[in-house]
Design an enzyme around this catalytic site. Structure first.
Site, PDB file in Angstrom:
ATOM      1  N   TYR A  35     -29.117  -1.990 -28.446  1.00 36.79           N
ATOM      2  CA  TYR A  35     -29.577  -2.563 -27.388  1.00 36.79           C
ATOM      3  C   TYR A  35     -28.837  -2.138 -25.571  1.00 36.79           C
ATOM      4  CZ  TYR A  35     -33.018  -4.270 -29.450  1.00 36.79           C
ATOM      5  OH  TYR A  35     -34.054  -4.486 -31.046  1.00 36.79           O
ATOM      6  N   ASP A  46     -26.005   0.230 -25.268  1.00 38.55           N
ATOM      7  CA  ASP A  46     -26.132   1.581 -24.735  1.00 38.55           C
ATOM      8  C   ASP A  46     -27.128   1.658 -23.463  1.00 38.55           C
ATOM      9  OD1 ASP A  46     -25.363   1.504 -27.793  1.00 38.55           O
ATOM     10  OD2 ASP A  46     -24.275   2.717 -26.904  1.00 38.55           O
ATOM     11  N   GLU A  87     -21.391  -5.588 -23.764  1.00 40.58           N
ATOM     12  CA  GLU A  87     -21.518  -4.969 -22.262  1.00 40.58           C
ATOM     13  C   GLU A  87     -21.979  -5.023 -21.698  1.00 40.58           C
ATOM     14  OE1 GLU A  87     -20.167  -1.289 -20.323  1.00 40.58           O
ATOM     15  OE2 GLU A  87     -19.140  -1.377 -22.441  1.00 40.58           O
TER      16      GLU A  87
END
Length: 377
Positions: A15, A17, A273
């Protein structure tokens, strides 16, 4: 005429990206009036964070973004004015030919991974490879001037502060997820990769004098939670109590609701991220589970962020944050680092908000991308 943008996303880590590229695509449309096509090779992962996605459709529109399924059977497409290869994904060769065949070459960018390492600002914006005369450039998100900044929608921090100040709004949101924490409990969220150190942390939370209500969105950490609880299954809606610790499993929710979940919690453990950045915008103490890389090079990236993030803390609080993050990311025992962090809770909490405000004073990633394009043309 508004510029056309093509963003290519190859879903590698479930998830993260698609989370980054979907936020970026929507912001470019909503705030910069760009025409955006988002090419995604895994619509099932996309559906998790945007339930309106029809995984059977090759072409559809969501929030003003044209969503295209990027399949191995590539059909001829005209290249856009700006082409973003997210996280160094390889563009279809036929599309690269289309870029080179344009009368005016497009701006071609590799939107790289987020890092606080010193070399990032020196490489940000530099030319990379060429393909038939089309130049690719590095574009690095980052925390310091000279980088591309962080994804942050206009008015995000104001909406967050308003929500956190509205007790009823928080209560209504949590009740919509089936969450009713006790008045004296510490609400925390846990979204992480598998981690052998989890059991020692859960033991510490269970033995703590203050109750903790731990919200665990479905994901890879659930297996470790289940083993510690000693139950046969752990599904969405499960509620388990062990001494002072209540563990509740939540469904995977859309991005806007995940943001609100982070805003509700007093502490957020996040991974990758996208959730890492959103936890920073929540202005609450946090713990990052960085994506593991070969030869432990991810630990250099972790150390670089911690050096920046803890700079303004007192020596004691800084040591406590460092110890907790390092233990979590090396799968070491968590009990003592967690207890030590609690000794510095007021300072660490105030610091999280201050860090958020400092980062929020810089240009956001979407605005930096648009400005880079304007400078380039």
């Amino acid at each position: 005429m508004k510029a056309s943008w093509d963003i290519f996303c190859s879903v590698v880590d479930n998830y993260g990206d698609i989370g980054v590229t979907w936020r970026l695509a929507r912001q470019l449309v909503a705030e910069h009036q760009c025409a955006v096509r988002l090419w995604v090779d895994d619509l099932r992962a996309f559906e998790k964070i945007c339930p309106e996605i029809d995984i059977q459709q090759q072409r559809q529109e969501q929030d003003g973004v044209e969503v295209r399924h990027w399949s191995s059977q590539w059909q001829a497409e005209a290249a856009a004015d700006v082409v973003i290869a997210a996280f160094a994904c390889q563009l279809p060769h036929a599309y690269m030919e289309a870029m080179a065949d344009r009368e005016r070459a497009p701006l071609w960018l590799n939107l790289d991974y987020l890092s606080a390492e010193d070399w990032v600002s020196g490489c940000h914006g530099l030319p990379s490879v060429k393909f038939r005369g089309v130049q690719k450039y590095f574009f690095f998100p980052g925390f310091q001037p000279g980088t591309g900044g962080l994804l942050r929608e206009a008015g995000l921090l104001e909406r967050r502060r308003h929500f956190q100040a509205d007790r009823q709004a928080r209560q209504d949101f949590l009740q919509g997820l089936g969450v009713t924490p006790a008045a004296n409990s510490r609400l925390m969220s846990l979204f992480a990769y598998e981690n052998a150190g989890l059991g020692s942390w859960l033991e510490a939370l269970a033995a703590d004098a203050q109750p903790t209500h731990l919200l665990v969105p479905e994901g890879r950490i659930l297996g470790d939670v289940q083993r510690w609880l000693g139950v046969e299954s752990l599904a969405v809606g499960s509620l388990q109590v062990r001494q002072s610790l209540t563990v509740q499993v939540l469904p995977f929710v859309r991005q806007e609701d995940y943001d609100r979940l982070l805003w509700c919690c007093a502490f957020n453990a996040v991974r990758g991220e996208d959730s890492f950045v959103r936890a920073q915008w929540a202005g609450q103490p946090m713990l990052w589970h960085i994506y593991r890389q070969d030869e432990d090079i991810h630990l250099d990236k972790l150390e670089a962020f911690l050096a920046l993030y803890t700079q303004a803390l007192s020596p004691g609080a800084k040591a406590a944050v460092l110890a907790l993050w390092q233990a979590w990311n090396t799968e070491a025992a968590m009990a003592e680092p967690w207890k030590n962090l609690l000794q510095h809770w007021p300072e660490v909490t105030a610091h999280a908000e201050q860090w958020c405000l400092e980062q929020g004073s810089q240009a956001d990633l979407a605005a930096a991308l648009v400005q880079f394009y304007l400078n380039w043309i």
